[in-house]
Design an enzyme around this catalytic site. Structure first.
Site, mmCIF file in Angstrom:
data_model
loop_
_atom_site.group_PDB
_atom_site.id
_atom_site.type_symbol
_atom_site.label_atom_id
_atom_site.label_comp_id
_atom_site.label_asym_id
_atom_site.label_seq_id
_atom_site.Cartn_x
_atom_site.Cartn_y
_atom_site.Cartn_z
ATOM 1 N N GLY A 146 1.016 -1.232 -0.172
ATOM 2 C CA GLY A 146 0.005 -0.137 0.023
ATOM 3 C C GLY A 146 0.985 1.384 -0.165
ATOM 4 N N ARG A 169 -3.003 -7.669 -1.827
ATOM 5 C CA ARG A 169 -4.212 -8.474 -1.923
ATOM 6 C C ARG A 169 -4.571 -8.935 -3.314
ATOM 7 N NH1 ARG A 169 -9.270 -6.164 0.981
ATOM 8 N NH2 ARG A 169 -8.904 -4.544 -0.537
ATOM 9 N N ARG A 172 -1.852 -5.614 -9.428
ATOM 10 C CA ARG A 172 -1.978 -4.502 -10.295
ATOM 11 C C ARG A 172 -0.642 -4.159 -10.898
ATOM 12 N NH1 ARG A 172 -2.181 -2.945 -4.782
ATOM 13 N NH2 ARG A 172 -0.538 -1.236 -4.297
ATOM 14 N N HIS A 275 7.739 -0.611 18.600
ATOM 15 C CA HIS A 275 6.623 -0.221 17.919
ATOM 16 C C HIS A 275 6.759 1.272 17.962
ATOM 17 C CE1 HIS A 275 1.948 -0.822 16.907
ATOM 18 N NE2 HIS A 275 2.610 -0.028 15.907
#
Length: 316
Positions: A146, A169, A172, A275
């Site tokens: 993404g 997913r 493209r 994180h």
């Protein structure tokens, strides 16, 4: 328009907020700043426990928009069941790409070049030489292509890589090359020297990195997780790390925070950061720009950006 907007940043610190709404500051305090039933636009506090961010949702009977300041939505999604149909959930696409891209590159280079070993040697006053792997001439696989995956590739571009493969997913084509569907992932894994995880946490990606995934990685490969901890099966990863066949650099873990006595802390070949992919000096200006843009659109009844789902239209 007259409506309450709940912000986790003091409104007087956000230049350019549109006139009209009543802005309420709430960043997780015990007391709510106003009646949650009057809130029309809720911005979820950033880097707080999921239960805290979800706490006002059952009382938000008039809310129209729930806006996260994170790229992921898994921390707020369980609370959406309390909301009426038609509420839009928006993420923070555009806010974390720079910071997460930087950290990803940091983790890769630190792991390959042995920076943790150098730091420990410095503490001992030891001059630790020797050859280390370079990033140049490596094959890199980005799983989750993404906006963050693309930002990671932007930062990898100057490093003379042999190849970058991209997986998302659905298939493209991008300006940089093809993006392969998840169904082709198993065939791409054995060629990758560095595997980067930047995928959202969904039912499809939970424990995506299981024993089979890890077994398909080539000897000496590096696994980098800047996605979510549960994308990786921790037990399977520990078993593979103990063999010394692969290494890992993890900004996220499962569980998280990682308990002091957890064996992942002491596993060979692992570098762990707590994180910190998003919370940097780059966060606040980008978050403020996003909120000004979204709220201007909301006030003017224009289409919002980054709408991930609408309640009642999905299983969420």
């Amino acid at each position: 328009m007259t409506a309450d907007v709940w912000l986790p940043i003091p409104p007087d610190e956000i230049e350019g907020l549109p006139a009209g709404p009543d802005y309420r500051y709430w960043n997780g305090a015990e007391e709510f700043p106003a009646d949650p039933a009057e809130c029309a636009f809720y911005v979820v506090p950033y880097m707080k426990a999921p239960a805290l961010g979800q706490r006002p949702l059952p009382e938000m009977s008039s809310v129209q928009v729930v806006q996260t300041l994170s790229a992921g939505i898994d921390h707020v999604e369980p609370g959406l069941k309390h909301l009426r149909p038609g509420v839009r959930l928006c993420n923070a696409r555009g806010v974390h790409e720079a910071s997460t891209g930087e950290l990803t590159l940091t983790l890769i280079l630190a792991s390959l070049r042995g920076i943790p070993d150098f730091v420990r040697a410095q503490d001992r006053g030891e001059w630790l030489g020797g050859f280390r792997p370079a990033l140049a001439d490596r094959n890199v696989l980005i799983v989750g292509y993404g906006s963050i995956g693309a930002a990671i590739e932007d930062r990898l571009a100057p490093f003379e890589l042999a190849r970058v493969a991209r997986v998302a997913r659905s298939e493209r084509t991008t300006a940089r090359g093809p993006v392969h569907p998840l169904t082709e992932l198993s065939a791409l894994l054995p060629e990758a020297d560095v595997v980067i995880l930047s995928t959202p946490l969904t039912d499809a990606t939970r424990h995506l990195v299981d024993a089979d995934f890890l077994a398909r990685m080539k000897d000496g490969a590096l696994l980098v997780n800047v996605a979510r901890g549960p994308v990786v099966d921790t037990k399977a990863l520990l078993a593979e790390l103990e063999t010394g066949r692969i290494t890992a650099a993890l900004d996220v873990t499962d569980p998280e925070p990682l308990p002091r006595e957890h064996p992942l802390w002491r596993a060979p070949g692992v570098l762990i950061s707590p994180h910190v992919g998003g919370p940097t000096s780059a966060f606040l200006p980008r978050a403020k720009r996003l909120l000004v843009d979204q709220l201007t659109r909301f006030v003017n009844r224009e289409p919002l950006r980054n709408v991930i789902l609408t309640t009642g239209a999905t299983d969420a």
